[in-house]
Design a protein around this motif. Structure first.
Motif, PDB file in Angstrom:
ATOM      1  N   ARG A  28       0.852  -1.196   0.000  1.00 26.77           N
ATOM      2  CA  ARG A  28       0.000   0.000   0.000  1.00 26.77           C
ATOM      3  C   ARG A  28       0.880   1.236   0.000  1.00 26.77           C
ATOM      4  O   ARG A  28       1.932   1.262   0.671  1.00 26.77           O
ATOM      5  N   LEU A  29       0.434   2.258  -0.716  1.00 27.19           N
ATOM      6  CA  LEU A  29       1.148   3.541  -0.665  1.00 27.19           C
ATOM      7  C   LEU A  29       0.955   4.146   0.713  1.00 27.19           C
ATOM      8  O   LEU A  29      -0.066   3.933   1.366  1.00 27.19           O
ATOM      9  N   TYR A  30       1.917   4.959   1.087  1.00 29.03           N
ATOM     10  CA  TYR A  30       1.877   5.584   2.389  1.00 29.03           C
ATOM     11  C   TYR A  30       2.470   6.984   2.248  1.00 29.03           C
ATOM     12  O   TYR A  30       3.494   7.176   1.613  1.00 29.03           O
ATOM     13  N   GLY A  32       1.514  10.502   4.727  1.00 35.18           N
ATOM     14  CA  GLY A  32       1.697  10.897   6.123  1.00 35.18           C
ATOM     15  C   GLY A  32       1.450   9.748   7.092  1.00 35.18           C
ATOM     16  O   GLY A  32       1.943   9.757   8.220  1.00 35.18           O
ATOM     17  N   GLY A  33       0.656   8.792   6.669  1.00 34.63           N
ATOM     18  CA  GLY A  33       0.354   7.636   7.517  1.00 34.63           C
ATOM     19  C   GLY A  33      -0.685   7.900   8.592  1.00 34.63           C
ATOM     20  O   GLY A  33      -0.969   7.021   9.407  1.00 34.63           O
ATOM     21  N   THR A  34      -1.286   9.087   8.598  1.00 32.27           N
ATOM     22  CA  THR A  34      -2.209   9.418   9.697  1.00 32.27           C
ATOM     23  C   THR A  34      -3.479   8.568   9.659  1.00 32.27           C
ATOM     24  O   THR A  34      -4.109   8.360  10.683  1.00 32.27           O
ATOM     25  N   LEU A  36      -3.538   5.488   7.517  1.00 29.42           N
ATOM     26  CA  LEU A  36      -3.114   4.115   7.282  1.00 29.42           C
ATOM     27  C   LEU A  36      -2.499   3.477   8.525  1.00 29.42           C
ATOM     28  O   LEU A  36      -2.870   2.361   8.927  1.00 29.42           O
ATOM     29  N   ILE A  53       5.707   7.398  -0.316  1.00 32.04           N
ATOM     30  CA  ILE A  53       5.817   8.285  -1.495  1.00 32.04           C
ATOM     31  C   ILE A  53       6.299   9.680  -1.124  1.00 32.04           C
ATOM     32  O   ILE A  53       6.476  10.527  -1.997  1.00 32.04           O
ATOM     33  N   ALA A  73       0.513  15.933  -4.587  1.00 30.78           N
ATOM     34  CA  ALA A  73      -0.297  15.085  -3.709  1.00 30.78           C
ATOM     35  C   ALA A  73       0.267  14.956  -2.299  1.00 30.78           C
ATOM     36  O   ALA A  73      -0.476  14.738  -1.345  1.00 30.78           O
ATOM     37  N   VAL A 105      -1.709  16.514  13.141  1.00 26.72           N
ATOM     38  CA  VAL A 105      -2.191  15.786  11.948  1.00 26.72           C
ATOM     39  C   VAL A 105      -1.943  16.630  10.691  1.00 26.72           C
ATOM     40  O   VAL A 105      -1.519  16.120   9.650  1.00 26.72           O
ATOM     41  N   THR A 110      -1.381  14.444   4.401  1.00 28.31           N
ATOM     42  CA  THR A 110      -1.273  15.096   3.094  1.00 28.31           C
ATOM     43  C   THR A 110      -2.650  15.256   2.446  1.00 28.31           C
ATOM     44  O   THR A 110      -3.600  14.540   2.773  1.00 28.31           O
ATOM     45  N   ALA A 122     -14.639  14.205   5.831  1.00 26.38           N
ATOM     46  CA  ALA A 122     -13.439  14.970   5.482  1.00 26.38           C
ATOM     47  C   ALA A 122     -13.865  16.249   4.766  1.00 26.38           C
ATOM     48  O   ALA A 122     -14.953  16.314   4.202  1.00 26.38           O
ATOM     49  N   LEU A 160      -9.086   4.924  -8.505  1.00 27.02           N
ATOM     50  CA  LEU A 160      -7.662   4.690  -8.756  1.00 27.02           C
ATOM     51  C   LEU A 160      -7.486   3.235  -9.173  1.00 27.02           C
ATOM     52  O   LEU A 160      -8.025   2.338  -8.519  1.00 27.02           O
ATOM     53  N   GLU A 164      -1.951   2.762  -9.622  1.00 28.50           N
ATOM     54  CA  GLU A 164      -2.014   4.192  -9.931  1.00 28.50           C
ATOM     55  C   GLU A 164      -1.827   5.036  -8.676  1.00 28.50           C
ATOM     56  O   GLU A 164      -2.261   4.666  -7.585  1.00 28.50           O
ATOM     57  N   LEU A 165      -1.220   6.219  -8.885  1.00 31.75           N
ATOM     58  CA  LEU A 165      -1.038   7.179  -7.785  1.00 31.75           C
ATOM     59  C   LEU A 165      -1.781   8.462  -8.130  1.00 31.75           C
ATOM     60  O   LEU A 165      -1.839   8.848  -9.302  1.00 31.75           O
ATOM     61  N   GLU A 189     -14.452  14.566  16.515  1.00 36.12           N
ATOM     62  CA  GLU A 189     -13.130  14.911  15.990  1.00 36.12           C
ATOM     63  C   GLU A 189     -13.184  15.359  14.523  1.00 36.12           C
ATOM     64  O   GLU A 189     -12.493  16.274  14.109  1.00 36.12           O
TER      65      GLU A 189
HETATM   66  C1  FAD Z   1      -7.447  12.896  14.741  1.00 33.11           C
HETATM   67  C2  FAD Z   1      -7.765  13.169  13.294  1.00 33.11           C
HETATM   68  C3  FAD Z   1      -8.632  14.203  12.976  1.00 33.11           C
HETATM   69  C4  FAD Z   1      -8.938  14.481  11.639  1.00 33.11           C
HETATM   70  N1  FAD Z   1      -9.774  15.528  11.329  1.00 33.11           N
HETATM   71  C5  FAD Z   1     -10.013  15.825  10.032  1.00 33.11           C
HETATM   72  C6  FAD Z   1     -10.816  16.945   9.686  1.00 33.11           C
HETATM   73  O1  FAD Z   1     -11.303  17.697  10.520  1.00 33.11           O
HETATM   74  N2  FAD Z   1     -11.038  17.172   8.357  1.00 33.11           N
HETATM   75  C7  FAD Z   1     -10.491  16.395   7.376  1.00 33.11           C
HETATM   76  O2  FAD Z   1     -10.688  16.654   6.203  1.00 33.11           O
HETATM   77  N3  FAD Z   1      -9.708  15.330   7.684  1.00 33.11           N
HETATM   78  C8  FAD Z   1      -9.461  15.041   8.979  1.00 33.11           C
HETATM   79  N4  FAD Z   1      -8.651  13.983   9.285  1.00 33.11           N
HETATM   80  C9  FAD Z   1      -8.102  13.185   8.194  1.00 33.11           C
HETATM   81  C10 FAD Z   1      -6.708  13.684   7.750  1.00 33.11           C
HETATM   82  O3  FAD Z   1      -6.882  14.807   6.945  1.00 33.11           O
HETATM   83  C11 FAD Z   1      -6.082  12.569   7.007  1.00 33.11           C
HETATM   84  O4  FAD Z   1      -5.759  11.656   8.006  1.00 33.11           O
HETATM   85  C12 FAD Z   1      -4.824  12.900   6.216  1.00 33.11           C
HETATM   86  O5  FAD Z   1      -4.960  13.936   5.297  1.00 33.11           O
HETATM   87  C13 FAD Z   1      -4.427  11.665   5.439  1.00 33.11           C
HETATM   88  O6  FAD Z   1      -3.214  11.904   4.775  1.00 33.11           O
HETATM   89  P1  FAD Z   1      -1.964  10.942   4.962  1.00 33.11           P
HETATM   90  O7  FAD Z   1      -0.914  11.474   4.089  1.00 33.11           O
HETATM   91  O8  FAD Z   1      -1.633  10.780   6.402  1.00 33.11           O
HETATM   92  O9  FAD Z   1      -2.580   9.586   4.399  1.00 33.11           O
HETATM   93  P2  FAD Z   1      -2.023   8.103   4.605  1.00 33.11           P
HETATM   94  O10 FAD Z   1      -2.503   7.567   5.906  1.00 33.11           O
HETATM   95  O11 FAD Z   1      -0.583   8.036   4.340  1.00 33.11           O
HETATM   96  O12 FAD Z   1      -2.794   7.374   3.410  1.00 33.11           O
HETATM   97  C14 FAD Z   1      -4.201   7.267   3.421  1.00 33.11           C
HETATM   98  C15 FAD Z   1      -4.628   6.388   2.236  1.00 33.11           C
HETATM   99  O13 FAD Z   1      -4.434   7.071   1.023  1.00 33.11           O
HETATM  100  C16 FAD Z   1      -3.566   6.335   0.156  1.00 33.11           C
HETATM  101  N5  FAD Z   1      -2.722   7.346  -0.483  1.00 33.11           N
HETATM  102  C17 FAD Z   1      -2.039   8.337   0.141  1.00 33.11           C
HETATM  103  N6  FAD Z   1      -1.472   9.137  -0.755  1.00 33.11           N
HETATM  104  C18 FAD Z   1      -1.793   8.625  -1.986  1.00 33.11           C
HETATM  105  C19 FAD Z   1      -1.509   9.028  -3.321  1.00 33.11           C
HETATM  106  N7  FAD Z   1      -0.791  10.117  -3.606  1.00 33.11           N
HETATM  107  N8  FAD Z   1      -1.996   8.267  -4.340  1.00 33.11           N
HETATM  108  C20 FAD Z   1      -2.745   7.180  -4.083  1.00 33.11           C
HETATM  109  N9  FAD Z   1      -3.059   6.757  -2.836  1.00 33.11           N
HETATM  110  C21 FAD Z   1      -2.586   7.485  -1.802  1.00 33.11           C
HETATM  111  C22 FAD Z   1      -2.811   5.364   1.043  1.00 33.11           C
HETATM  112  O14 FAD Z   1      -2.467   4.206   0.331  1.00 33.11           O
HETATM  113  C23 FAD Z   1      -3.848   5.078   2.115  1.00 33.11           C
HETATM  114  O15 FAD Z   1      -4.752   4.093   1.682  1.00 33.11           O
HETATM  115  C24 FAD Z   1      -8.348  13.687  10.615  1.00 33.11           C
HETATM  116  C25 FAD Z   1      -7.465  12.650  10.944  1.00 33.11           C
HETATM  117  C26 FAD Z   1      -7.175  12.380  12.257  1.00 33.11           C
HETATM  118  C27 FAD Z   1      -6.204  11.263  12.584  1.00 33.11           C
END
Ligand code: FAD
Length: 293
Positions: A28-30, A32-34, A36, A53, A73, A105, A110, A122, A160, A164-165, A189
């Motif tokens: 799986r792509l990763y 920020g991981g927040t 995943l 990534i 992205a 977060v 991202t 979201a 997707l 694909e990314l 939250e």
């Molecule tokens: C406590 C908490 C509160 C939150 N509150 C809000 C809020 O108020 N509003 C809101 O909008 N969001 C909220 N979120 C969500 C937050 O915005 C997302 O957790 C964050 O943006 C996810 O990004 P990431 O990079 O960490 O994703 P990751 O955890 O790294 O990835 C998430 C998923 O997306 C896939 N992925 C990631 N990047 C790509 C890419 N470029 N191409 C294809 N697949 C991809 C991964 O494979 C995975 O399946 C909250 C999250 C938490 C933990």
């Protein structure tokens, strides 16, 4: 507890796509991981291999060309909140980003992860719809561009392919005399209801209105019927029509009952937030600000 996994660190989109193709559902792509890593820690998901990534150079860049702002992205919410380019052209987006989650977060999560995870509660996917944003998707040797609306397929489901990314979000500049606003409400939250409106207005009347509703149903969506009801009218007629448009938007948003509230309650809130977002966007469009808010 987090189970062991292998970590890949590709340096290009092509390499990341090749890894996805090679390992299939075991990887799986990763970013920020927040999302995943949380799901993996809780044992809801497991992958043998994560593909980081954030190591791909240029994938977090924010650039401008003649037609659109292009957001990489892996740009974090915090980067977007603080970006002068985003603020200059899309102030409502800056404000939205400043209210995503908490600063920890935002500093890690991202925009790509937010959109690709497609968790229904979201914010960005809703506002990006009234901006008529597009997403650029890439795999080994090919790219395609989709309207953001078509990207959201269902709760936690996006358009997707397996290898694909999402590489870029493209936001076309707003037409003249246009401003946008986003309003959300929630006690938990994550947001319970989000409404985005873009308004093109002149002293002679409201030329066009775009409306999107998010968080209440499986995916954010444009509400075209409500847009048609409000577009091409004098402001008094638009204001008089807002309650009906709000009811329509509440019904069309496909609200579901969950921890955030009943479907009826959410549909009602859609109407309230629609009126507020409309008024906000309208005032800014009439003030002739170069940006929205
Ligand atoms: C406590 C908490 C509160 C939150 N509150 C809000 C809020 O108020 N509003 C809101 O909008 N969001 C909220 N979120 C969500 C937050 O915005 C997302 O957790 C964050 O943006 C996810 O990004 P990431 O990079 O960490 O994703 P990751 O955890 O790294 O990835 C998430 C998923 O997306 C896939 N992925 C990631 N990047 C790509 C890419 N470029 N191409 C294809 N697949 C991809 C991964 O494979 C995975 O399946 C909250 C999250 C938490 C933990």
């Amino acid at each position: 507890m987090l189970q062991p996994f292998a970590l890949e660190e590709p340096t290009s989109v092509r390499e990341a796509s090749a890894l996805l193709a090679r390992y299939g559902e075991a990887a799986r792509l990763y970013a920020g991981g927040t999302e995943l890593l949380l799901a993996m820690k809780e044992g809801l998901l497991h992958y043998d291999r994560l593909i980081n990534i954030k190591t791909i150079a240029g994938l977090a860049d924010i650039t401008r060309d003649a037609d659109a702002l292009r957001i990489g992205a892996t740009a974090t919410h915090r980067t977007l909140e603080r970006s002068p380019e985003v603020h200059t052209h899309f102030t409502a987006f800056t404000r939205l980003e400043a209210h995503v989650a908490n600063v920890r977060v935002r500093g890690t999560g991202t925009i790509g992860g937010n959109l690709c995870f497609a968790e229904p509660h979201a914010d960005p996917g809703t506002l990006l719809q009234v901006y008529d944003a597009r997403v650029k998707l890439a795999r080994q040797g090919s790219t395609r561009t989709l309207a953001i609306e078509a990207f959201f397929v269902g709760a936690f489901e996006v358009a997707l392919a397996e290898d694909e990314l999402l590489t870029e979000i493209q936001i076309p500049y707003l037409p003249a005399h246009t401003a946008a606003a986003y309003r959300k409400f929630g006690l938990l939250e994550r947001p319970s209801v989000g409404v985005a409106v873009a308004v093109t207005a002149l002293p002679s009347g409201v030329q066009a209105v775009r409306i999107a509703v998010g968080c209440v149903g499986p995916t954010p969506r444009r509400i075209y019927e409500a847009e048609t009801m409000l577009s091409g009218k004098e402001i008094a007629a638009v204001r008089a029509g807002l309650p009906e448009a709000g009811e329509l938007a509440g019904r069309a948003a496909d609200a579901v009952s969950d921890l955030h509230g009943s479907a009826d309650y959410k549909a009602y809130l859609v109407g309230v937030l629609l009126r507020r977002a409309f008024e906000d966007a309208y005032q800014q469009a009439m003030a002739g600000e170069a940006t929205d808010g």
